[in-house]
Motif scaffolding. Structure first.
Motif, mmCIF file in Angstrom:
data_model
loop_
_atom_site.group_PDB
_atom_site.id
_atom_site.type_symbol
_atom_site.label_atom_id
_atom_site.label_comp_id
_atom_site.label_asym_id
_atom_site.label_seq_id
_atom_site.Cartn_x
_atom_site.Cartn_y
_atom_site.Cartn_z
ATOM 1 N N UNK A 32 -32.849 11.213 17.905
ATOM 2 C CA UNK A 32 -32.131 11.003 16.667
ATOM 3 C C UNK A 32 -32.645 11.909 15.561
ATOM 4 N N UNK A 33 -31.924 11.931 14.464
ATOM 5 C CA UNK A 33 -32.348 12.748 13.344
ATOM 6 C C UNK A 33 -31.242 12.942 12.345
ATOM 7 N N UNK A 34 -31.443 13.905 11.460
ATOM 8 C CA UNK A 34 -30.489 14.232 10.404
ATOM 9 C C UNK A 34 -29.745 15.499 10.798
ATOM 10 N N UNK A 35 -28.422 15.448 10.711
ATOM 11 C CA UNK A 35 -27.599 16.602 11.069
ATOM 12 C C UNK A 35 -26.424 16.674 10.109
ATOM 13 N N UNK A 36 -25.938 17.877 9.879
ATOM 14 C CA UNK A 36 -24.774 18.043 9.022
ATOM 15 C C UNK A 36 -23.494 17.723 9.787
ATOM 16 N N UNK A 37 -22.490 17.331 9.047
ATOM 17 C CA UNK A 37 -21.185 17.064 9.654
ATOM 18 C C UNK A 37 -20.722 18.295 10.424
ATOM 19 N N UNK A 38 -20.178 18.043 11.607
ATOM 20 C CA UNK A 38 -19.751 19.133 12.470
ATOM 21 C C UNK A 38 -20.813 19.577 13.454
ATOM 22 N N UNK A 39 -22.024 19.113 13.256
ATOM 23 C CA UNK A 39 -23.131 19.496 14.122
ATOM 24 C C UNK A 39 -23.216 18.661 15.379
ATOM 25 N N UNK A 40 -24.290 18.906 16.135
ATOM 26 C CA UNK A 40 -24.479 18.234 17.413
ATOM 27 C C UNK A 40 -25.886 17.661 17.519
ATOM 28 N N UNK A 41 -26.004 16.623 18.323
ATOM 29 C CA UNK A 41 -27.289 16.032 18.662
ATOM 30 C C UNK A 41 -27.214 15.526 20.089
ATOM 31 N N UNK A 42 -28.359 15.513 20.752
ATOM 32 C CA UNK A 42 -28.418 14.947 22.084
ATOM 33 C C UNK A 42 -29.451 13.824 22.084
ATOM 34 N N UNK A 43 -28.991 12.623 22.355
ATOM 35 C CA UNK A 43 -29.886 11.481 22.464
ATOM 36 C C UNK A 43 -30.323 11.307 23.916
ATOM 37 N N UNK A 76 -24.649 13.217 24.604
ATOM 38 C CA UNK A 76 -24.419 14.462 23.892
ATOM 39 C C UNK A 76 -23.345 14.212 22.849
ATOM 40 N N UNK A 77 -23.695 14.417 21.596
ATOM 41 C CA UNK A 77 -22.783 14.144 20.493
ATOM 42 C C UNK A 77 -22.436 15.457 19.797
ATOM 43 N N UNK A 78 -21.149 15.731 19.692
ATOM 44 C CA UNK A 78 -20.679 16.948 19.056
ATOM 45 C C UNK A 78 -19.672 16.601 17.977
ATOM 46 N N UNK A 79 -19.391 17.581 17.138
ATOM 47 C CA UNK A 79 -18.431 17.383 16.038
ATOM 48 C C UNK A 79 -18.744 16.097 15.275
#
Length: 120
Positions: A9-20, A83-86
């Protein structure tokens, strides 16, 4: 004893991606046949995000994340990923990993959660 530990987890800008990631110890094919992700935003109830069966061949998603999030499991069945995108600001929440037995609706095992914040 099944233990689930989330990370990524963490801080990301809108439109970005993160993988948990969710590291699963003590799981067997019986006890963790399905693994899933849930989330809880501040002031809201916990909601379903995604689920995968043992092989990963059957997955399901909440309508709000379809086409943007992908759940997967590693071959050793010791981890599940999201995997989270957009990403959107409304995706901001604490994300929880969970596991349930085959044929059982309720999830028996839960992790402690990892926080995801999406800034606009």
């Amino acid at each position: 004893q099944v233990q689930l530990v989330e990370s990524g987890g963490g801080l990301v800008q809108a439109g970005g991606s993160l993988r948990l990631s969710c590291a699963a110890s003590g799981c067997t094919r019986s006890s963790c046949y399905n693994m899933g992700w849930f989330r809880q935003a501040p002031g809201k109830e916990r909601e379903f995000v995604a689920d995968s069966n043992w092989s990963g061949g059957i997955t399901s998603y909440a309508d709000s994340v379809k086409g943007r999030f992908t759940i997967s499991r590693d071959n050793a069945k010791t981890a599940v990923y999201l995997q989270m995108s957009s990403l959107k600001p409304e995706d901001t929440a604490d994300y929880y990993c969970a596991a349930r037995r085959a044929g059982v609706v309720a999830y028996h095992y839960w992790g402690q959660g990892t926080q995801v914040t999406v800034s606009s």
